[in-house]
Write a protein that holds these residues in place. Structure first.
Motif, PDB file in Angstrom:
ATOM      1  N   TRP A 151      -5.192 -49.895  77.302  1.00 36.70           N
ATOM      2  CA  TRP A 151      -4.152 -50.105  76.299  1.00 36.70           C
ATOM      3  C   TRP A 151      -3.465 -51.448  76.547  1.00 36.70           C
ATOM      4  CZ3 TRP A 151      -3.822 -45.776  73.067  1.00 36.70           C
ATOM      5  CH2 TRP A 151      -4.357 -44.581  73.573  1.00 36.70           C
ATOM      6  N   SER A 196      -0.362 -54.308  74.632  1.00 32.33           N
ATOM      7  CA  SER A 196       0.619 -54.613  73.593  1.00 32.33           C
ATOM      8  C   SER A 196       0.297 -55.974  72.994  1.00 32.33           C
ATOM      9  CB  SER A 196       2.021 -54.614  74.198  1.00 32.33           C
ATOM     10  OG  SER A 196       2.950 -55.168  73.292  1.00 32.33           O
ATOM     11  N   VAL A 243       3.420 -54.244  69.607  1.00 32.75           N
ATOM     12  CA  VAL A 243       2.750 -53.023  69.156  1.00 32.75           C
ATOM     13  C   VAL A 243       1.624 -52.680  70.125  1.00 32.75           C
ATOM     14  CG1 VAL A 243       1.448 -51.945  67.298  1.00 32.75           C
ATOM     15  CG2 VAL A 243       3.300 -53.540  66.750  1.00 32.75           C
ATOM     16  N   TRP A 244       1.664 -51.453  70.660  1.00 30.95           N
ATOM     17  CA  TRP A 244       0.656 -51.015  71.626  1.00 30.95           C
ATOM     18  C   TRP A 244      -0.556 -50.428  70.911  1.00 30.95           C
ATOM     19  CZ3 TRP A 244       0.548 -51.385  76.941  1.00 30.95           C
ATOM     20  CH2 TRP A 244       1.693 -51.933  77.526  1.00 30.95           C
ATOM     21  N   GLN A 245      -1.739 -50.824  71.380  1.00 30.18           N
ATOM     22  CA  GLN A 245      -2.977 -50.347  70.777  1.00 30.18           C
ATOM     23  C   GLN A 245      -4.024 -50.106  71.851  1.00 30.18           C
ATOM     24  OE1 GLN A 245      -3.656 -53.741  68.215  1.00 30.18           O
ATOM     25  NE2 GLN A 245      -2.879 -52.656  66.419  1.00 30.18           N
ATOM     26  N   LEU A 294       1.521 -43.401  72.999  1.00 30.38           N
ATOM     27  CA  LEU A 294       0.084 -43.629  72.903  1.00 30.38           C
ATOM     28  C   LEU A 294      -0.636 -42.292  72.896  1.00 30.38           C
ATOM     29  CD1 LEU A 294      -0.178 -46.446  75.633  1.00 30.38           C
ATOM     30  CD2 LEU A 294       0.491 -46.657  73.227  1.00 30.38           C
ATOM     31  N   VAL A 307       9.515 -47.437  73.609  1.00 29.21           N
ATOM     32  CA  VAL A 307       8.928 -48.431  72.709  1.00 29.21           C
ATOM     33  C   VAL A 307       7.583 -48.014  72.127  1.00 29.21           C
ATOM     34  CG1 VAL A 307      10.140 -50.338  73.820  1.00 29.21           C
ATOM     35  CG2 VAL A 307       7.849 -49.712  74.615  1.00 29.21           C
ATOM     36  N   ALA A 308       6.924 -46.998  72.689  1.00 27.75           N
ATOM     37  CA  ALA A 308       5.609 -46.614  72.160  1.00 27.75           C
ATOM     38  C   ALA A 308       5.228 -45.229  72.640  1.00 27.75           C
ATOM     39  CB  ALA A 308       4.537 -47.618  72.583  1.00 27.75           C
ATOM     40  N   THR A 361       4.005 -42.225  76.982  1.00 26.32           N
ATOM     41  CA  THR A 361       5.175 -42.948  76.495  1.00 26.32           C
ATOM     42  C   THR A 361       5.371 -44.222  77.303  1.00 26.32           C
ATOM     43  OG1 THR A 361       6.190 -40.815  75.976  1.00 26.32           O
ATOM     44  CG2 THR A 361       7.613 -42.744  75.931  1.00 26.32           C
TER      45      THR A 361
END
Length: 325
Positions: A307, A309, A314-316, A276, A273-274, A254
């Motif tokens: 990882w 953002s 947007v996290w990828q 993963l 906010v994300a 998180t």
């Protein structure tokens, strides 16, 4: 073409980079401490310059002391003991690593230790298998053996007298890497324990006025507060109006935004906010790059993942590295 920087012996259990001095310290299952250096600053190859068995049991964690305070590492061992080893120079003799401090504990085992530079100097946070948190303060910047216990508490927001006996398997600490003038010391801490109230990561900040540590934020949604925490990592801040902290549990990693301005009760705002997901099983370790923009994670699936953002927040996953042998 991939190139190996250093070859580690079979039985190596942990490692830690000293980014300032470009040095690597490792611990092994037989209790040996090894240090690797690069003979040429322009070279990317490392050779072992020191190895000695410093403990009877395995070393499970090594942590470098901030370079401003010399060349030293803390060793957490499998039997729960904690020791501090310092590189010393004596006359014309070769460099040696010597024991400069052993931290005694009655029965609880040390699970993790991390060092932080604060307005008043160097501090260390150690966490124990009975759920206790101890903050030590270095009394003399030139003497790494002179530590004093500054505070002791538990990772809860309220009284814990009725919670029962804690059995903690692991814990993770990460200091706020900022050293801004006038900024109070703070760190985030989470447990993997049998007591839900201990587990969820809390941000602890030093209250200068009352000389005590206070929890100013809890990084967990109401339904997740009992989840066991495997790792936490506080990102460097290069100008964001909020802090970024990563938390790993069995549900994934998180990403949290932590506000900078406390409310009237002294609490800091939080925003999830994300989440993963990508690792199979537990996440063991997380590290941010120096800009606080890229998060590296690894776990028991044997994969290192990077990882980031994007500009839209947007996290990828940007890359994944898996051992080939």
């Amino acid at each position: 073409m991939d190139k190996s920087l250093v070859a580690l012996e079979k039985g190596t259990t942990c490692s830690s980079w000293n980014y300032c001095g470009q040095r690597l310290a490792t611990g092994s299952i037989d209790g040996s401490l090894s240090v690797f250096d690069s003979p040429d600053p322009a070279s990317s190859s490392f050779t072992r310059t020191y190895k000695s068995r410093v403990h009877d049991s395995s070393i499970v964690k090594v942590v470098w002391v901030p370079p401003e305070y010399g060349d030293a590492v803390a060793c957490v061992c499998g039997d729960g003991t904690l020791s501090l080893w310092e590189e010393v120079v004596e006359d014309a003799k070769p460099l040696e690593w010597k024991l400069c401090k052993s931290f005694k504990s009655n029965s609880a085992q040390v699970l993790d230790i991390q060092f932080g530079i604060t307005l008043s100097g160097l501090k260390a946070v150690a966490v124990y298998s009975d759920g206790h948190v101890k903050v030590y303060e270095l009394l003399d910047p030139l003497e790494l053996k002179n530590w004093q216990l500054q505070a002791e508490f538990q990772n809860v927001s309220d009284s814990v007298s009725t919670l029962g006996k804690a059995e903690c398997v692991s814990a993770s600490i990460s200091w706020n890497p900022q050293r801004g003038e006038g900024q109070e010391s703070s760190f985030v801490l989470g447990f993997n324990s049998n007591i839900p109230q201990f587990n969820s990561p809390k941000v602890w900040e030093f209250d200068q006025a009352h000389q005590r540590w206070l929890p100013v934020a809890e990084l967990a949604l109401p339904s997740d507060k009992g989840d066991q925490v495997y790792a936490v990592a506080w990102a460097p801040n290069i100008g964001r109006p909020y802090e970024v902290i990563a938390v790993a549990t069995h549900k994934g990693i998180t990403i949290w935004h932590l506000g900078l301005n406390p409310d009237p009760d002294g609490r800091l705002s939080i925003e999830n906010v994300a989440l993963l997901s990508g690792h199979e099983g537990e996440v063991w370790q997380m590290e941010w790059d120096m800009s606080g923009m890229t998060l590296a994670t690894t776990g028991n699936d044997g994969v290192v993942r990077l990882w980031q953002s994007n500009l839209n927040g947007v996290w990828q996953e940007q890359a994944a590295f898996e051992a080939t042998t």
